[in-house]
Design a protein around this motif. Structure first.
Motif, mmCIF file in Angstrom:
data_model
loop_
_atom_site.group_PDB
_atom_site.id
_atom_site.type_symbol
_atom_site.label_atom_id
_atom_site.label_comp_id
_atom_site.label_asym_id
_atom_site.label_seq_id
_atom_site.Cartn_x
_atom_site.Cartn_y
_atom_site.Cartn_z
ATOM 1 N N THR A 55 14.866 12.228 -9.386
ATOM 2 C CA THR A 55 13.557 12.566 -8.820
ATOM 3 C C THR A 55 12.594 11.433 -9.172
ATOM 4 O O THR A 55 12.969 10.491 -9.867
ATOM 5 C CB THR A 55 12.990 13.873 -9.428
ATOM 6 N N ASN A 56 11.354 11.547 -8.711
ATOM 7 C CA ASN A 56 10.383 10.524 -9.110
ATOM 8 C C ASN A 56 9.566 10.962 -10.326
ATOM 9 O O ASN A 56 8.513 10.416 -10.591
ATOM 10 C CB ASN A 56 9.498 10.109 -7.930
ATOM 11 N N THR A 91 0.836 -1.202 0.000
ATOM 12 C CA THR A 91 0.000 0.000 0.000
ATOM 13 C C THR A 91 0.870 1.252 0.000
ATOM 14 O O THR A 91 0.638 2.176 -0.767
ATOM 15 C CB THR A 91 -0.938 0.017 1.230
ATOM 16 N N TYR A 92 1.910 1.239 0.850
ATOM 17 C CA TYR A 92 2.795 2.407 0.902
ATOM 18 C C TYR A 92 3.495 2.613 -0.445
ATOM 19 O O TYR A 92 3.559 3.718 -0.973
ATOM 20 C CB TYR A 92 3.836 2.267 2.006
ATOM 21 N N GLY A 93 3.951 1.507 -1.024
ATOM 22 C CA GLY A 93 4.646 1.588 -2.314
ATOM 23 C C GLY A 93 3.772 2.167 -3.405
ATOM 24 O O GLY A 93 4.239 2.876 -4.295
ATOM 25 N N ALA A 94 2.471 1.878 -3.341
ATOM 26 C CA ALA A 94 1.572 2.341 -4.388
ATOM 27 C C ALA A 94 1.102 3.768 -4.146
ATOM 28 O O ALA A 94 0.907 4.540 -5.078
ATOM 29 C CB ALA A 94 0.368 1.406 -4.480
ATOM 30 N N VAL A 95 0.931 4.151 -2.875
ATOM 31 C CA VAL A 95 0.325 5.448 -2.559
ATOM 32 C C VAL A 95 1.346 6.456 -2.022
ATOM 33 O O VAL A 95 1.368 7.605 -2.440
ATOM 34 C CB VAL A 95 -0.830 5.278 -1.527
ATOM 35 N N GLY A 96 2.212 5.982 -1.121
ATOM 36 C CA GLY A 96 3.112 6.884 -0.405
ATOM 37 C C GLY A 96 3.985 7.765 -1.286
ATOM 38 O O GLY A 96 3.863 8.982 -1.253
#
Ligand code: CUA
Length: 263
Positions: free
Chosen positions: A110-111, A26-31
């Motif tokens: 950066t992302n 969840t963190y990987g997808a949203v955070g």
């Protein structure tokens, strides 16, 4: 029912692991704010990019406050503009599209990393807190010079950033005794008013005019130059507005004495 202590421990441990896995995913997808490209940014006809409102003249636009928009067109094998400058402490929305084949718009370190598909507009919003320099590169194989497809993103200190443009219209030659006009056009790309001073230096004389340019507008500053103050011959001039400078040469000729001057 009696559950053996070890069995209980294993049950609890595996529950904890499962919850942990779900939390990680969840963190990987949203955070970190990773998103897939979709049609949020809209679409654009690649054959009509040059006439497009946003992509016809790509670059940085001030939206208001600390918000900016950057329109980028990717093509084999470059980005337009190839060098982007935005201020620190800003919120920047990139709109990127392609003129030909699928590219990517990737800002190293950066992302920011999106596919750029012809016909589609990839949109992403990023906050830049600190001044820095980033490389932009293409991550999608797009032909023989794919590896040379690159750009630059410079996040500059706020007080070094401006969207002011200066252009000057001045005659090349004027007859001695006549007056002439040097016109400086100051373009203000910010949404806020720009209060500044335009300066013309010529032949040891300095002319100064205060000017206020409304947001997203331009203003002409006219300098009346009297050749009575200038000798015959060439005079270099410089117009300065903030950090912007334009220069040229004005020739004062004397045609009244039969043209034996060296002008
Ligand atoms: Cu464009 Cu690879």
């Amino acid at each position: 029912m009696n559950i053996h202590t070890y069995e209980k421990a294993w049950l609890i441990a595996s529950m904890v692991l499962i919850v942990g896995f779900i939390a990680t995913i969840t963190y990987g997808a949203v955070g970190p704010g990773i998103a897939m490209i979709d049609d949020d940014g809209g679409s654009v006809d690649p054959s009509e990019i040059n006439d497009h409102e946003r992509f016809g003249d790509p670059g940085v636009t001030h939206v208001g406050g600390n918000e900016y928009e950057v329109a980028v067109v990717a093509q084999a094998w470059s980005y337009t503009p190839s060098e982007i400058e935005v201020p620190a402490d800003s919120e920047v929305t990139f709109y990127v599209t392609s003129r030909d084949v699928t590219h990517s718009f990737t800002v190293a370190g950066t992302n920011i990393n999106t596919m750029v598909v012809p016909g589609e507009v990839s949109e992403m919003t990023v906050e830049f807190d600190e001044p820095d320099e980033y490389g932009i590169l293409c991550n999608e194989y797009c032909g023989e010079s794919h590896h040379t497809m690159e750009g630059k993103l410079n996040v500059v200190p706020e007080d070094e950033f401006d969207l002011t443009e200066l252009s000057v219209e001045a005659p090349d030659e004027v007859e001695a005794g006549n007056e002439t006009t040097v016109t400086a056009t100051v373009e203000n790309g910010m949404q806020d008013d720009l209060e500044t001073t335009a300066t013309l230096e010529i032949g040891g004389e300095t002319y100064e005019e205060d000017v206020t340019v409304p947001g997203d507008d331009s203003e002409d500053v006219e300098f009346a130059v009297d050749t009575a103050d200038l000798e015959e011959g060439d005079h270099d001039w410089t117009v300065t507005v903030d950090d912007h400078e334009e220069s040229g040469t004005l020739t004062v000729s004397n045609s009244t004495d039969g043209g034996d001057g060296d002008a």
